[in-house]
Motif scaffolding. Sequence first.
Motif, mmCIF file in Angstrom:
data_model
loop_
_atom_site.group_PDB
_atom_site.id
_atom_site.type_symbol
_atom_site.label_atom_id
_atom_site.label_comp_id
_atom_site.label_asym_id
_atom_site.label_seq_id
_atom_site.Cartn_x
_atom_site.Cartn_y
_atom_site.Cartn_z
ATOM 1 N N GLU A 95 -26.931 53.418 -51.696
ATOM 2 C CA GLU A 95 -26.261 54.862 -51.246
ATOM 3 C C GLU A 95 -27.570 55.522 -50.202
ATOM 4 O O GLU A 95 -28.549 55.233 -50.629
ATOM 5 C CB GLU A 95 -25.974 55.613 -52.157
ATOM 6 N N GLU A 96 -27.012 56.044 -49.282
ATOM 7 C CA GLU A 96 -27.752 56.975 -48.523
ATOM 8 C C GLU A 96 -27.471 58.246 -48.481
ATOM 9 O O GLU A 96 -26.410 58.815 -48.470
ATOM 10 C CB GLU A 96 -27.816 56.630 -46.865
ATOM 11 N N ASN A 97 -28.553 59.284 -48.893
ATOM 12 C CA ASN A 97 -28.364 60.579 -49.096
ATOM 13 C C ASN A 97 -29.348 61.649 -48.387
ATOM 14 O O ASN A 97 -29.690 62.766 -48.764
ATOM 15 C CB ASN A 97 -28.479 60.904 -50.647
ATOM 16 N N ALA A 155 -28.735 59.697 -40.399
ATOM 17 C CA ALA A 155 -29.031 61.400 -40.622
ATOM 18 C C ALA A 155 -29.436 61.977 -39.037
ATOM 19 O O ALA A 155 -29.084 62.934 -38.836
ATOM 20 C CB ALA A 155 -29.989 61.488 -41.847
ATOM 21 N N ALA A 214 -30.588 64.049 -45.192
ATOM 22 C CA ALA A 214 -30.128 64.833 -44.415
ATOM 23 C C ALA A 214 -31.293 65.544 -43.711
ATOM 24 O O ALA A 214 -32.352 65.614 -44.364
ATOM 25 C CB ALA A 214 -29.111 65.817 -45.150
#
Length: 320
Positions: free
Chosen positions: A302-304, A18, A306
């Motif tokens: 999973e990467e989310n 991110a 931001a």
Amino acid sequence: MIKPPLTILLAAPRGFCAGVVRAIDIVERALALYGAPVFVRHEIVHNKFVVDSLKAKGAIFVKELDEVTDTTRPVVFSAHGVPKSVPAMAAARHMFQLDATCPLVTKVHMEAQRHHAEGFEIILIGHQGHPEVIGTMGQLPDGAVRLIETVEDARRISVLNPEKLAYITQTTLSVDDTRDVISELQRRFPSIRGPYKEDICYATTNRQEAVKSIAPRVQLLLVVGAPNSSNSQRLVEVGARHGTPRSLLVQRASDLDWSTLEGLSVIGITAGASAPESLVNEMIDAFRDHYDVAVETVSLREENVAFKLPRELRETSTAP
């Protein structure tokens, strides 16, 4: 010609984090809003492909601010962070500055400032000369932060007051190595204060754990990344330590030496946090020219995450 079969284990997560996405977006958004040129102090992230693509769009990369030829143009500070002297110099020259420092690096800066304000001696675990280390040490007066790199350094360091001691770390270190260094500091100085949440960033940790999950299964691990990328170099080391016979850092598919890549049946591919996915795809396509390739994605999590852009770039009517 019948091509030999090859399974590629594709580690996930891999590639852009991110902080890198935000830094690149800052340069591209500044170019879109204010036109070219936009000046960038140092490589925005450690990847030549990314830097060259931004140059093609109108970014001009400089080593120091005195190389900026037009102070009316935006100047962006890299994702690794900068010493306090850099924005101070920019302000003195009335520059329109945009800070692309990763928020997780900024967290470490704030920890250092808080420890210093409370009278603590500070030990920084990191790699000497890395831009992030230079930026972190530059948040405080000379001598306020002591740099160590290894367990041996932790074993030898002398401090003024073991009861007023804190440590911080570079965000892109080897999780395993850093754990050993911290353990030695805690053994010697039981009262040492650490961060509320560990400084090694989520992306560094996730990419290292993903490599550990595939390393014992592959004959070769390829890490797509740049030689000056700390997190990419750590991925090579992690692969070597966790069962991969060969672990290599490669910038582009054109760098591959095919005379050394014969007789393979299973390889692993990952990418450092500043390497774009297009370079991973380029690597897979290169292997398809030589092998009958089957790609298997091995996904750890999973990467989310931001991060927001600076306010100046979210307000489209803003002018420098």
